[in-house]
Design an enzyme around this catalytic site. Structure first.
Site, mmCIF file in Angstrom:
data_model
loop_
_atom_site.group_PDB
_atom_site.id
_atom_site.type_symbol
_atom_site.label_atom_id
_atom_site.label_comp_id
_atom_site.label_asym_id
_atom_site.label_seq_id
_atom_site.Cartn_x
_atom_site.Cartn_y
_atom_site.Cartn_z
ATOM 1 N N HIS A 196 5.396 -0.534 -1.839
ATOM 2 C CA HIS A 196 4.763 0.623 -2.472
ATOM 3 C C HIS A 196 4.442 1.711 -1.457
ATOM 4 O O HIS A 196 4.607 1.513 -0.240
ATOM 5 C CB HIS A 196 3.497 0.187 -3.228
ATOM 6 N N CYS A 212 1.522 -7.006 0.784
ATOM 7 C CA CYS A 212 2.511 -6.066 0.255
ATOM 8 C C CYS A 212 3.156 -5.286 1.401
ATOM 9 O O CYS A 212 2.691 -5.324 2.536
ATOM 10 C CB CYS A 212 1.842 -5.094 -0.716
#
Lengths: 310, 88
Positions: A196, A212
């Site tokens: 992201h 992440c």
């Protein structure tokens, strides 16, 4: 088509593509048998600069710029100091397709499928990965979905951590400047793991996430628009890379992940094993001083390790 | 130490020469002895100054090392604060 002509065409295409800052990360794939892409650049620091600023300005990871500039003060490099931009890489070993994240290097390689009349290339992006205790897993998976302007639903473990630190999180963080996912998210086949954007761009190139993979806002935007769902994703752990550029052998070493507890002797064994694999039965003169220097203090920059007899 | 030896040795030689030659007066010898003592004192002062300078240099080196270590520690603190500020 001749390689030089292909390279020139690619460079012209890149130059004519104003909407794509990420194209600065584009490199033509090397010829078969070669493993290096990119080039090392040098810029001069301004009086007001920190290495943090220079890294952000040139889309370089925060740790890699420090590694590549050992004698330069991160917080006060001083006006006129030459700062190396480490934008040359040995491609990680393994299939060159889809997305390949090399965790210790904190770099994401994207090998797009070339459309007809296009040229094979690779994009190399700096990324942030999971910190100690929140490691980004080594895995093979695929990209399963894409989401623009995502909301963030912090997992219970993260909410608990924040609550313990006196900084409680809401059950959901809506899109906006406070959203740590930024404006784009790519969901992986690994439950809970995303690639992201970020609202903290200066953290890219460090181990700061909960597992992440964070990208610079302009990089994720570029990738988001182009990468298809279903793209294979390979997360690897390769602190040591050895590769050829023509008949010259290079070594690139990154600090191993702390949780792997690799000491210098172990790292040296790994380096020599990779060199043996790359050299095979060929006769080559190796520069042991350079090899040892890279083992002693990994620079993250490809270092020439083959020499001549005279 | 070599500097300390030289005047003393020279003084002794002169004293021996004077005694054996029999041509020096007591005042000559006293004057000579005085010169030798002055030379010895000068040498001792020089040695003391050198020792003091050495101590100062060692102290300066220690101070420089301490300053370097503190600068590195400060940088490490800055690095950690920076990293932590980038957590989610």
């Amino acid at each position: 088509m001749k390689p030089l002509y292909r390279t020139l065409c690619l460079l012209v295409l890149v130059a004519l593509c104003p909407s794509s800052r990420a194209s600065e990360h584009a490199h033509p794939l090397p010829k078969p048998g070669s493993d290096l892409v990119g080039r090392i650049d040098v810029v001069k620091a301004r009086e007001e600069d920190t290495l943090v600023d220079i890294a952000r300005r040139h889309q370089i990871g925060q740790e890699e710029i420090v590694l590549a500039n050992p004698g330069v003060d991160r917080w006060y490099p001083r006006e006129g100091t030459e700062v190396i931009l480490p934008s040359r890489y040995i491609l990680p070993s393994g299939p060159r397709r889809g997305l390949v994240l090399n965790a210790p290097e904190m770099r994401l390689y994207y090998y797009p499928l070339p459309a007809e009349e296009e040229f094979s290339q690779v994009q190399a992006f700096p990324v942030a990965i999971g910190r100690m205790g929140w490691e980004t897993p080594v895995a093979e998976t695929t990209l399963v979905s894409k989401e623009r302007n995502p909301s963030w639903w912090p997992p219970e473990s993260i909410r608990r951590e924040h609550a313990e630190q006196g900084d409680p999180l809401p059950a959901v963080v809506p899109p906006g400047p406070e959203n740590p996912l930024g404006r784009h998210a790519l969901r992986l086949g690994l439950p809970g793991y995303l690639i992201h954007g970020t609202n903290k761009a200066f953290g890219v190139g460090m181990r700061v996430s909960h597992g992440c993979i964070r990208m610079l806002p302009e990089d994720i935007e570029w990738l988001f628009e182009r990468i298809p769902v279903g793209t294979p994703v390979r997360i690897v752990n390769q602190p040591v890379k050895v590769g050829w550029d023509g008949d010259v052998l290079y070594l690139e070493v990154h600090p191993p992940l702390e949780e792997d507890q690799v000491n210098r002797e172990h790292l040296a064994e790994t380096v020599w094993r990779h060199i043996d694999q790359a050299v095979g039965n060929q006769f080559i003169v190796l520069d042991k001083v350079e090899i040892q220097a890279e083992i002693n203090r990994p620079s993250g920059v490809p270092r020439e390790i083959s020499g001549t007899l005279f | 130490m070599a500097n300390l030896h030289k005047p003393t040795t020279a003084g002794l030689l002169l004293a021996v020469l004077a005694a054996t030659a029999g041509c020096a007066t007591t005042s000559d010898l006293d004057a000579l002895r005085s010169e030798v003592q002055k030379a010895n004192a000068t040498a001792e002062r020089a040695a003391a100054d050198a020792a003091s300078a050495k101590q100062d240099a060692a102290a300066a080196k220690t101070a420089a090392e301490k300053a370097q270590s503190e600068a590195e520690e400060t940088n490490e603190k800055l690095d950690r604060m920076f990293k932590k500020s980038m957590y989610k």
